[in-house]
Design a protein around this motif. Structure first.
Motif, PDB file in Angstrom:
ATOM      1  N   ARG A 525       0.825  -1.206   0.000  1.00 52.00           N
ATOM      2  CA  ARG A 525       0.000   0.000   0.000  1.00 52.00           C
ATOM      3  C   ARG A 525       0.862   1.261   0.000  1.00 52.00           C
ATOM      4  N   ARG A 528       2.800   1.249  -3.494  1.00 52.99           N
ATOM      5  CA  ARG A 528       1.935   0.976  -4.660  1.00 52.99           C
ATOM      6  C   ARG A 528       2.684   0.092  -5.663  1.00 52.99           C
ATOM      7  N   VAL A 694      -5.896   2.291  -2.828  1.00 55.10           N
ATOM      8  CA  VAL A 694      -4.878   3.185  -3.369  1.00 55.10           C
ATOM      9  C   VAL A 694      -5.018   3.230  -4.877  1.00 55.10           C
ATOM     10  N   GLU A 695      -4.322   4.178  -5.498  1.00 57.02           N
ATOM     11  CA  GLU A 695      -4.367   4.292  -6.951  1.00 57.02           C
ATOM     12  C   GLU A 695      -3.577   3.151  -7.593  1.00 57.02           C
TER      13      GLU A 695
END
Length: 721
Positions: A525, A528, A694-695
């Protein structure tokens, strides 16, 4: 984090006032806490601990430390010829110990000639006392002078020794925790002055002082619910110092960098919180998670280290993310004077180093792996035990001389680690006879009887100070159980080793897997990425193996311990040290990984190029990580100045671990591997990103940058900054 930064700055006076009140509370807490530290290393539910509790309940004494009182008669005389006088000396010494009940096993109580040396001039008595409730000197302060006085009056010589007395370092004295912390703080200040070259260097020390004292206050509250190991005071003071300064260093440096790029003071604080503050939060949580390993283990002392250890990073994160931005937004620019060092550009030296690694990534990877392999190699000789061979204990002074009197007289040194066997009174003689027949046992006697219970005292020939020598415990248990119809309990130093193996090390691999998995998910996380966290966890484990290999080489095998610390090879590493070293280093080492890779991730998101991300990331964090590692190293070196061998091993292990991690791993292997893996470093599929909130980070087309296009050392392309 941006909203939180604005909230803190808007209420900075309230935030500062709250921390001032907590700081004062922490100062008040230090004194009463000194009387609440626990020496208990018991293992509830284990066979040895059950026997220990039976010994305490029935006889009021413990095997925590088994004293040996030695009386020597003049040349030309014998103990047998002075039997009544010798017994009187021992009785006088025991009678001088007031307010506690002692158990004494000697020639007078057993009539066994095994208590007399071969030359007939010296005899010894086994003396056991109740479990100590406070740290520091115990019954020896009364027992030793009384023995000396009684022996002198009779024309004899006397001495007192024990494993604990000898492991304290003989006549060596160590500095107090306060002195060690002040020395480490002074060394940290020198590093901070080099980094900032302004009065801003004092700010991280202020943050560390608040963090340490508030943590002590919380630990004081913890002692009202449970016992807290005395080792915690070293951990809170010295690890707390290093962690709080490291986190402050990262945040303040990013604040300075943003101000150098033209941002206003409050804008710089907000950006620093969004970037460096986010990394500090992730790092602190990672350290706390790694200490879950100690909470899961069924050892109260280790659990207390785990709880207190978790408080260290969590309190430091809380102070750094609240008090520090409040101070930066108010007085930061005024104390950043004189501004000799500028933060507008990346470090020329570290940028050149990163550029060299990117060019020669394969060679860099191979070099780092070879060095780590050499450091790891000795780990396969690791032995677990009480942590000090007989040779590594005091090798001068009265405690050493007393044991030497016995060994010179033909008594095996194993007398210093006796085994207490609890059996039904009706089977006591049979149990003693069975124990005498065990290979490695020099003496076994029925020591004390109380009602239906008896204690058979067994003296091994060699000290049971490692996992190999302690096998005599297994043989004694088997021999006694074959002759006794009732329940058999065995306790002492050797049985404690067996208990630790079954309670801790048999389960530790599962704990390690769990901690690694939780850390991996947290870092997925944070970065990423799927690959970067996996690499981080694996490299951490390799780094830890290198640390254990180093302490085996230095301490257990003695290649350097005698020269640096005047301590002979320990022969084994104390049974509680490996799990504590793992728990702290696994998280602390990950700090630098988080700081470096977070900056690399930021640069990659900005440029889309892995090479640029590596160069800029190392250029921006290299000096900070090195400085932070030096500060932690000084803190751990202060731990190593303590008088006990175990704390020296702990301090050197943590210090060496930080240096290995900051140099070989983070400054060489990490950038080399990131450069090798290219775009795969940054991949996070959409389905996993959604699950982690998250993205996503899709794979971008490979962007090849030829070596000649890489920036010159110290120069970074436009847009990077």
């Amino acid at each position: 984090m941006e909203r939180f930064a604005h909230l803190v700055m808007h209420h900075r006076r309230i935030v500062s006032g709250i921390w001032l009140a907590l700081f004062i509370g922490g100062m008040v807490s230090v004194s009463p806490l000194g009387e609440r530290w626990s020496l208990d290393f018991s293992l509830p539910g284990q066979p040895g601990d059950n026997a220990e509790q039976q010994l305490i309940d029935t006889y009021g004494v413990s095997t925590y430390d088994s004293y040996l009182a030695v009386v020597t008669v003049p040349q030309g005389e014998t103990v047998e010829g002075n039997r009544a006088a010798v017994a009187g000396v021992i009785s006088a010494g025991v009678a001088a110990v007031t307010d506690v009940k002692l158990r004494v096993v000697d020639l007078a109580s057993t009539n066994d000639p095994g208590f007399v040396t071969d030359d007939g001039r010296a005899t010894y008595a086994l003396i056991q006392a109740p479990v100590p409730v406070t740290a520091g000197p115990q019954i020896e302060t009364q027992l030793d002078p009384a023995l000396t006085e009684a022996a002198r009056a009779a024309g004899f010589e006397s001495g007192l020794t024990s494993y604990v007395l000898m492991s304290a370092g003989g006549d060596q004295e160590g500095s107090s925790v306060l002195v060690e912390t002040l020395l480490a703080g002074a060394a940290a200040l020198l590093v901070l002055l080099f980094v900032y070259a302004s009065f801003l260097a004092l700010l991280p020390l202020l943050i560390a002082g608040v963090s340490i004292l508030v943590t002590f206050m919380l630990v004081l509250g913890l002692t009202t619910f449970t016992d807290v190991s005395i080792i915690v005071k070293f951990l809170v003071a010295l690890i707390g110092l290093g962690v709080a300064i490291d986190y402050s260093l990262i945040l303040v440096s990013r604040w300075r960098e943003e101000r150098a790029h033209g941002r206003s003071n409050e804008e710089a604080v907000v950006v620093a919180m969004k970037t460096a503050g986010h990394a500090v939060m992730a790092s602190g949580v990672t350290v706390a998670i790694s200490l879950l390993a100690l909470l899961i283990l069924p050892v109260p002392a280790l659990r207390s280290m785990g709880v207190a250890g978790m408080l260290i990073p969590l309190v430091s994160v809380a102070v750094v993310l609240t008090l520090l931005p409040a101070l930066l937004s108010s007085v930061g620019p005024r104390i950043d004077y004189p501004r000799i060092r500028k933060e507008g550009t990346a470090s020329r030296g570290w940028s050149a180093w990163a550029r060299l690694i990117v060019r020669h990534r394969v060679i860099a990877t191979a070099t780092a792996l070879i060095v780590l392999g050499l450091l790891v190699a000795p780990v396969f000789s690791l032995k677990i035990g009480p942590g000090s061979s007989l040779e590594s204990l005091a090798h001068n002074g009265p405690r050493f001389d007393t044991l030497q009197t016995l060994t010179d007289g033909g008594v095996g040194a194993g007398v210093i680690t006796p085994i207490a066997v609890l059996v039904p009174a009706r089977d006591a003689n049979a149990a003693a006879q069975a124990a005498r027949g065990v290979d490695g046992v020099q003496l076994a006697v029925v020591g004390t009887t109380s009602g239906d219970s008896a204690v058979v005292d067994v003296f091994p020939s060699r000290p049971t100070l490692d996992s190999d020598a302690s096998t005599v415990v297994t043989d004694v248990r088997a021999a006694v159980e074959s002759e006794v119809s009732g329940q058999v309990g065995i306790t002492g130093l050797g049985p404690t080793i067996e208990d630790y193996f079954s309670a801790v090390y048999d389960k530790f691999p599962y704990v390690l897997v769990m901690i690694a998995l939780i850390t991996y998910l947290l870092l997925v996380r944070t970065f990423r990425s799927i690959l970067l966290p996996l690499k981080a966890v694996l490299l951490n484990l390799v780094s830890l193996a290198a640390v254990f290999g180093s302490i085996v080489f230095f301490w257990q095998l003695g290649h350097g311990s005698d020269v640096v610390f005047d301590v002979a090879p320990t022969g084994a590493i104390n049974f509680w040290l490996p799990v504590v070293i793992f728990a702290f280093l696994f998280g602390l080492s990950m700090d630098y990984e988080v700081f470096i890779l977070t900056r690399m991730r930021e640069e990659y998101d900005r440029t889309g190029d892995t090479g640029m991300a590596v160069i800029t990331g190392i250029g921006r964090t290299g000096r900070l990580v090195t400085s932070a590692a030096l500060i932690l190293f000084f803190s751990f070196s202060a731990i190593a100045t303590s008088p006990g061998t175990d704390t020296k091993v702990l301090g050197t292990a943590l210090g060496v671990g930080i240096l290995i991690d900051a140099t070989i791993v983070r400054a060489l292997l990490v950038p080399a591997l990131v450069s090798l893996f290219g775009r795969w470093n940054w991949w996070l599929p959409g389905w996993l990103a959604r699950a982690l909130f998250v993205e996503p980070s899709p794979l971008h087309p490979v962007r090849i940058v030829p070596p000649e296009a890489l920036p010159e050392p110290g120069k970074v392309p436009a847009g990077i900054n």
